[in-house]
Motif scaffolding. Structure first.
Motif, PDB file in Angstrom:
ATOM      1  N   TYR A 172       0.822  -1.211   0.000  1.00  0.00           N
ATOM      2  CA  TYR A 172       0.000   0.000   0.000  1.00  0.00           C
ATOM      3  C   TYR A 172       0.849   1.250   0.000  1.00  0.00           C
ATOM      4  O   TYR A 172       2.038   1.218   0.318  1.00  0.00           O
ATOM      5  N   ARG A 173       0.196   2.363  -0.377  1.00  0.00           N
ATOM      6  CA  ARG A 173       0.754   3.704  -0.248  1.00  0.00           C
ATOM      7  C   ARG A 173      -0.243   4.518   0.542  1.00  0.00           C
ATOM      8  O   ARG A 173      -1.456   4.316   0.425  1.00  0.00           O
TER       9      ARG A 173
ATOM     10  N   THR B 242      -2.022  -1.262  -3.587  1.00  0.00           N
ATOM     11  CA  THR B 242      -1.487  -1.294  -4.940  1.00  0.00           C
ATOM     12  C   THR B 242      -1.272  -2.696  -5.502  1.00  0.00           C
ATOM     13  O   THR B 242      -1.216  -2.866  -6.718  1.00  0.00           O
ATOM     14  N   HIS B 243      -1.142  -3.690  -4.635  1.00  0.00           N
ATOM     15  CA  HIS B 243      -0.842  -5.048  -5.118  1.00  0.00           C
ATOM     16  C   HIS B 243      -1.104  -6.041  -3.998  1.00  0.00           C
ATOM     17  O   HIS B 243      -0.740  -5.785  -2.847  1.00  0.00           O
TER      18      HIS B 243
ATOM     19  N   GLY C 185      -6.226  -0.001  -5.774  1.00  0.00           N
ATOM     20  CA  GLY C 185      -5.262   0.178  -6.848  1.00  0.00           C
ATOM     21  C   GLY C 185      -4.835  -1.134  -7.464  1.00  0.00           C
ATOM     22  O   GLY C 185      -3.908  -1.184  -8.250  1.00  0.00           O
ATOM     23  N   CYS C 186      -5.518  -2.210  -7.119  1.00  0.00           N
ATOM     24  CA  CYS C 186      -5.219  -3.506  -7.730  1.00  0.00           C
ATOM     25  C   CYS C 186      -6.535  -4.220  -8.004  1.00  0.00           C
ATOM     26  O   CYS C 186      -7.527  -4.024  -7.303  1.00  0.00           O
TER      27      CYS C 186
END
Length: 91
Positions: free
Chosen positions: A27-28, A37-38, A72-73
Protein backbone atom coordinates in the motif's frame (compact mmCIF):
# COMPACT_ATOMS: atom_id res chain seq x y z
CA UNK A 1 -8.08 -18.29 10.16
CA UNK A 2 -5.81 -18.53 13.19
CA UNK A 3 -3.47 -15.66 12.37
CA UNK A 4 -4.54 -12.06 12.05
CA UNK A 5 -3.62 -9.43 9.52
CA UNK A 6 -0.98 -6.97 10.65
CA UNK A 7 0.22 -3.66 9.26
CA UNK A 8 3.94 -3.85 8.51
CA UNK A 9 4.52 -0.10 8.30
CA UNK A 10 8.25 -0.50 7.59
CA UNK A 11 7.52 -2.46 4.40
CA UNK A 12 4.33 -0.58 3.56
CA UNK A 13 2.16 -3.66 3.45
CA UNK A 14 -0.50 -5.63 5.26
CA UNK A 15 0.58 -9.19 6.02
CA UNK A 16 -1.10 -12.48 6.88
CA UNK A 17 0.97 -15.46 8.03
CA UNK A 18 -0.22 -18.86 6.86
CA UNK A 19 2.10 -21.53 8.17
CA UNK A 20 5.59 -20.54 7.05
CA UNK A 21 4.25 -18.44 4.14
CA UNK A 22 3.19 -14.77 4.09
CA UNK A 23 0.43 -13.29 1.95
CA UNK A 24 0.67 -9.52 1.63
CA UNK A 25 -0.95 -6.40 0.22
CA UNK A 26 1.33 -3.49 -0.63
CA UNK A 27 0.00 0.00 0.00
CA UNK A 28 0.75 3.70 -0.25
CA UNK A 29 -0.62 6.29 2.15
CA UNK A 30 -2.30 9.59 1.41
CA UNK A 31 -3.45 11.97 4.16
CA UNK A 32 -6.94 10.43 4.21
CA UNK A 33 -6.71 7.10 2.39
CA UNK A 34 -4.75 3.91 1.92
CA UNK A 35 -4.11 2.90 -1.69
CA UNK A 36 -3.73 -0.87 -1.91
CA UNK A 37 -1.49 -1.29 -4.94
CA UNK A 38 -0.84 -5.05 -5.12
CA UNK A 39 -1.86 -8.25 -3.37
CA UNK A 40 0.28 -11.37 -3.38
CA UNK A 41 -0.55 -14.86 -2.19
CA UNK A 42 2.13 -17.55 -2.34
CA UNK A 43 1.36 -20.01 -5.16
CA UNK A 44 0.92 -22.96 -2.78
CA UNK A 45 -1.83 -21.09 -0.91
CA UNK A 46 -3.91 -19.87 -3.85
CA UNK A 47 -7.53 -20.91 -4.21
CA UNK A 48 -8.11 -21.15 -0.46
CA UNK A 49 -9.60 -17.70 0.20
CA UNK A 50 -6.44 -16.38 1.81
CA UNK A 51 -6.25 -13.23 -0.32
CA UNK A 52 -9.85 -12.44 0.63
CA UNK A 53 -9.03 -12.96 4.31
CA UNK A 54 -6.03 -10.66 3.88
CA UNK A 55 -8.07 -7.88 2.26
CA UNK A 56 -10.85 -8.26 4.84
CA UNK A 57 -8.32 -7.83 7.66
CA UNK A 58 -6.63 -4.91 5.90
CA UNK A 59 -9.99 -3.16 5.53
CA UNK A 60 -10.69 -3.68 9.24
CA UNK A 61 -7.36 -2.01 10.09
CA UNK A 62 -8.07 0.85 7.68
CA UNK A 63 -11.53 1.34 9.20
CA UNK A 64 -10.07 1.31 12.71
CA UNK A 65 -7.63 4.06 11.70
CA UNK A 66 -10.48 6.20 10.34
CA UNK A 67 -9.14 6.18 6.78
CA UNK A 68 -10.64 5.36 3.40
CA UNK A 69 -9.37 2.85 0.86
CA UNK A 70 -8.52 3.27 -2.79
CA UNK A 71 -8.40 0.02 -4.75
CA UNK A 72 -5.26 0.18 -6.85
CA UNK A 73 -5.22 -3.51 -7.73
CA UNK A 74 -7.76 -5.67 -9.51
CA UNK A 75 -8.21 -8.13 -6.66
CA UNK A 76 -9.23 -5.37 -4.25
CA UNK A 77 -11.61 -3.91 -6.85
CA UNK A 78 -13.25 -7.33 -7.21
CA UNK A 79 -13.35 -7.86 -3.44
CA UNK A 80 -15.10 -4.54 -2.88
CA UNK A 81 -17.65 -5.34 -5.59
CA UNK A 82 -18.44 -8.65 -3.83
CA UNK A 83 -18.65 -6.99 -0.38
CA UNK A 84 -20.95 -3.96 -0.54
CA UNK A 85 -20.90 -3.81 3.27
CA UNK A 86 -17.45 -2.21 2.92
CA UNK A 87 -18.60 0.46 0.43
CA UNK A 88 -18.37 3.15 3.13
CA UNK A 89 -14.58 2.74 3.10
CA UNK A 90 -14.15 3.54 -0.58
CA UNK A 91 -12.59 6.95 -1.22
Amino acid sequence: MAASVRDNKEKGRFELDVGSEVAFANYRLTPSAVIITHTETPRALRGRGIASELVKGALELIRRDGKKVIAGCGFVVDYLERHPEDADLVA
